[in-house]
Design an enzyme around this catalytic site. Structure first.
Site, PDB file in Angstrom:
ATOM      1  CG  ASP A  65      -1.344   2.312  12.278  1.00  0.00           C
ATOM      2  OD1 ASP A  65      -0.363   2.715  12.919  1.00  0.00           O
ATOM      3  OD2 ASP A  65      -1.821   2.928  11.313  1.00  0.00           O
ATOM      4  NE  ARG A 110       0.243   1.645   4.408  1.00  0.00           N
ATOM      5  CZ  ARG A 110       1.448   2.152   4.583  1.00  0.00           C
ATOM      6  NH1 ARG A 110       2.167   2.515   3.553  1.00  0.00           N
ATOM      7  NH2 ARG A 110       1.964   2.307   5.809  1.00  0.00           N
TER       8      ARG A 110
END
Length: 259
Positions: free
Chosen positions: A213, A44
């Protein structure tokens, strides 16, 4: 900080639905920030329009409602990105953890945070208060290059970061560096331990959006439950392994994990 618009209301509603007590500053003059995610070969890239997210002020944190939450928190976590927005807020939060005996966590977040001198200076100002420092191998190597350590050895870099002196009364810092599909490196008092990640066959990988995250989220959830570093890394690895099997930052209804 969010704007007074539909995107801001969506964020607030999502937090409420998931049981998150969000205490956003609302900037009525600026729209809510947005982030576009581009996926190429399952990796990403992020393109942001920060807008209101760039306008947070320490005065909001200092209001009684927000300070009450900060003063009662056992664990405080700051993303490194926040260094570009309100370093004063980070100073306040980290100082409060020292005063209250709480845990302060910081994420390097991106190579540019350590490469831009004023941002790196703020990071280094915070380090003596940081109990847990998170990052990935690219961010760790970017830091070493920026400060002239002349090494790309992640274990060595983590070791040196773990030895930066803590403020009086603080326990030794734990430096936690993820390495994608390779074991997570944790350095404490200059000693390194590696913790395994969850191995997945390539066909199960959908995209890597949110993996870092998710790892930190799982790690901190375990920390809040009183787990040791091994237990925290295990929970973090599980959370990351789940999110990369789903499109975007989404999860199945059940975490499939118990402490």
């Amino acid at each position: 900080c969010i704007g007074d618009d539909d995107f801001g209301k969506t964020l607030q509603a999502a937090c409420k639905e998931d049981g998150v007590q969000a205490m956003y500053m609302v900037d009525k003059s600026t729209p809510t920030g947005k982030c576009a995610v581009t996926i190429l070969d399952k990796e990403r890239s992020l393109t942001t329009e920060l807008s209101a997210a760039n306008n947070y002020k320490a005065s909001h944190l200092q209001e009684p409602a927000q300070m009450a939450v900060l003063e009662g928190a056992k664990i405080v976590y700051s993303a490194g990105f926040f260094i570009t927005v309100s370093p004063e807020s980070m100073d306040i939060a980290s100082a409060k953890t020292v005063e209250k005996g709480a845990v302060y966590c910081l994420n390097l977040s991106a190579p540019f945070i350590v490469q831009v001198p004023p941002f790196r200076a703020q990071l280094e100002k915070l380090l003596p208060s940081v109990d847990y420092l998170f990052g990935n191998e690219d961010e760790a190597r970017a830091y070493a290059e920026a400060v002239g350590w002349e090494t790309t050895d992640v274990e060595f870099i983590a070791t040196r970061l773990s030895l930066v002196p803590m403020k009086a009364g603080k326990p030794p810092r734990k430096v936690v560096i993820t390495q994608g599909c390779d074991p997570t490196v944790v350095a404490v008092r200059g000693s390194v331990t590696k913790y395994p990640v969850v191995a997945l066959p390539q066909e199960k990988l959908v995209d890597t959006n949110g993996a870092g995250d998710a790892f930190v989220g799982g790690f901190l959830a375990a920390l809040a439950k009183g787990q040791d570093v091994a237990g925290c890394c295990k929970a973090g690895a599980h959370a990351a392994s789940i999110i990369i099997q789903h499109s975007g930052c989404t999860y199945p209804p059940s975490p499939g994990y118990t402490f």
